[in-house]
Design an enzyme around this catalytic site. Structure first.
Site, short mmCIF file in Angstrom:
data_model
loop_
_atom_site.label_atom_id
_atom_site.label_comp_id
_atom_site.label_asym_id
_atom_site.label_seq_id
_atom_site.Cartn_x
_atom_site.Cartn_y
_atom_site.Cartn_z
CE LYS A 1 18.00 -18.21 -0.64
NZ LYS A 1 19.47 -18.21 -0.55
CG ASP B 1 24.20 -21.27 -3.75
OD1 ASP B 1 23.79 -22.09 -4.27
OD2 ASP B 1 23.65 -20.19 -3.31
CG ASP C 1 24.08 -12.54 -1.84
OD1 ASP C 1 24.77 -13.34 -1.97
OD2 ASP C 1 22.79 -12.91 -0.99
#
Length: 444
Positions: A30, A126, A316
């Site tokens: 991604k 985000d 992440d």
């Protein structure tokens, strides 16, 4: 939105306690695909990407390019995308698309190269703390871009061809490095990016740019040198696998005491994660096609963990790993050094029964930008603690995945809302989990 209205929105019902077994194939990265689509804007030729993940962020990027005039062919079944931008019809980025995530800032360089102008809205993204784009803006200005902020937009001009520069990043920002790489590929002269990020997704972007005719070299001490060329041409490229998806599914396997083989999991992009698993006495087997993750009934020991820029432990991975540490024996310490506000999700874990404490002090040894700034960027987790099902509202992609992982090992059925964040960053995560035996149902 009221709670009643929210309850009518799409959500997942996740029932915990079911061990995961079987095999799944990882999707493409991604964090690479959207940047590669933007890189295609540097040429009027066709670029073809293979092994692309079909997810929300890609859809947004495709819409963004179509507004510029790109012709896009997307084959969802074959996971391929072809894009050709013969002419840029409009150098304005609308708030309809550009305000939804941060990818629009990546278009400044290509638009300036091809149009001499670019107008983009202030980017979104985000909610994980401030993520200013000043590194991007300052680097582009050093290359000759004239940029002013007005009425919520960046107005950018390049009266002459952008030129090379020596740009020293205050922090090895991944997205700023990618932006400057893309822009420098067509700039006149040599660009040196000092203190550059060197994540696997950046290396993959460089591979694509090199296929297009760019001259880019990685030097020692986090320096990247780009010799600008007059023009770039089309290319075909196969994306690397998504290492975040690999970590999420691996941790789901351990949390449920399952046994899962992840096809196309790549050891070289997961070294620091795999090293951490070894410290916790967790089993895995690597072969040429992927990695098998093997859970058992043993309780893993607590550890100390610090996020860092690559090749360190990826930020992440912190959220899903925190869930894993709730099931470890003893007191674990996590020091987040990349983002100052990335532990907000732990309040939900506390409601599920986890013992989690947040602290402003740097509980680690990695040099940290947030020292003495009172940001809650260190976390202590005591375990093991049984988790119980609850209602969960997802604030961002990685936190959302950690909520699903927590629900998979909790007692009872959790309602997980805000699943658009998951579908923006993961390709059919619920489908893959169901194929492994998880009890997860999407309610529309």
């Amino acid at each position: 939105m009221s709670e009643k209205q929210a309850s009518l929105s799409p959500h997942y019902l996740v029932t915990g306690g079911q061990p995961l077994h079987g095999e799944v194939t990882l999707s493409g990265a991604k964090n690479a695909v959207t940047k590669m689509v933007i890189a295609s804007l540097l040429t009027s030729d066709t670029c073809t990407l293979r092994n692309i993940p079909i997810l929300g962020d890609l859809e947004l990027t495709v819409k963004l390019c179509q507004e510029f005039g790109s012709q896009v062919e997307l084959d969802r079944e074959k996971h391929t995308l072809s894009i050709k931008t013969t002419d840029i019809k409009d150098y304005h980025v609308s708030t309809t698309v550009g305000g939804l995530n941060r990818i629009c800032v990546m278009t400044i360089g290509p638009l300036l190269h091809r149009c001499g102008e670019a107008v983009i809205p202030m980017p979104g993204g985000d909610r994980i703390g401030p993520r200013p784009i000043n590194f991007h803006i300052q680097g582009l200005q050093q290359m000759g871009a004239h940029i002013i902020e007005k009425d919520g937009y960046y107005h950018c001009r390049a009266p002459e061809r952008l030129h090379g520069a020596t740009i020293s990043l205050p922090f090895p920002s991944v997205m700023a490095t990618e932006n400057l790489l893309i822009t420098a590929s067509l700039a006149k002269g040599v660009t040196i990016i000092e203190n550059a990020a060197n994540e696997p997704e950046i290396v993959d972007l460089v591979k694509m740019l090199q296929k297009m005719g760019a001259i880019i070299e990685f030097k020692v001490d986090r320096r990247i040198v780009i010799e600008g060329v007059e023009s770039l041409h089309g290319a075909s490229h196969t994306l690397l696998s998504d290492r975040n998806e690999a970590v999420s599914l691996a941790i789901a396997t351990y949390l449920t005491r399952g046994d899962v083989y992840l096809r196309h999991a790549q050891q070289d992009t997961l070294l620091s994660f795999l090293n951490t698993l070894l410290k916790m006495h967790l089993r895995f087997e690597v072969d040429d096609e992927g990695i098998r993750f093997i859970g058992d009934s043993n309780v893993s020991p607590a550890i100390s963990l610090e996020t860092d820029v690559h090749p360190g432990f990826m930020t992440d991975w912190q959220q899903p790993f925190t869930v894993l540490l709730t099931q470890s024996e003893g007191m674990s310490v996590i020091h987040e050094t990349i983002y100052e506000d990335r532990f907000g999700y732990t309040s939900a874990l506390t409601r599920m029964g986890a013992h989690v404490g947040l602290y402003p002090k740097c509980l680690g040894e990695v040099p940290c930008r947030f020292r003495e700034q009172q940001h809650m960027h260190s976390c202590v987790v005591s375990g093991p603690t049984p988790l119980v099902a609850t209602r969960l509202d997802i604030p961002d992609i990685r936190a959302g995945c950690s909520y699903i992982l927590a629900a998979l090992c909790a007692e009872g059925t959790s309602e997980v809302y805000g699943i658009e964040h998951i579908e923006r960053g993961y390709e059919h995560l619920d489908v893959k989990l169901r194929s492994l035996g998880a009890y997860i149902e999407k309610v529309s």
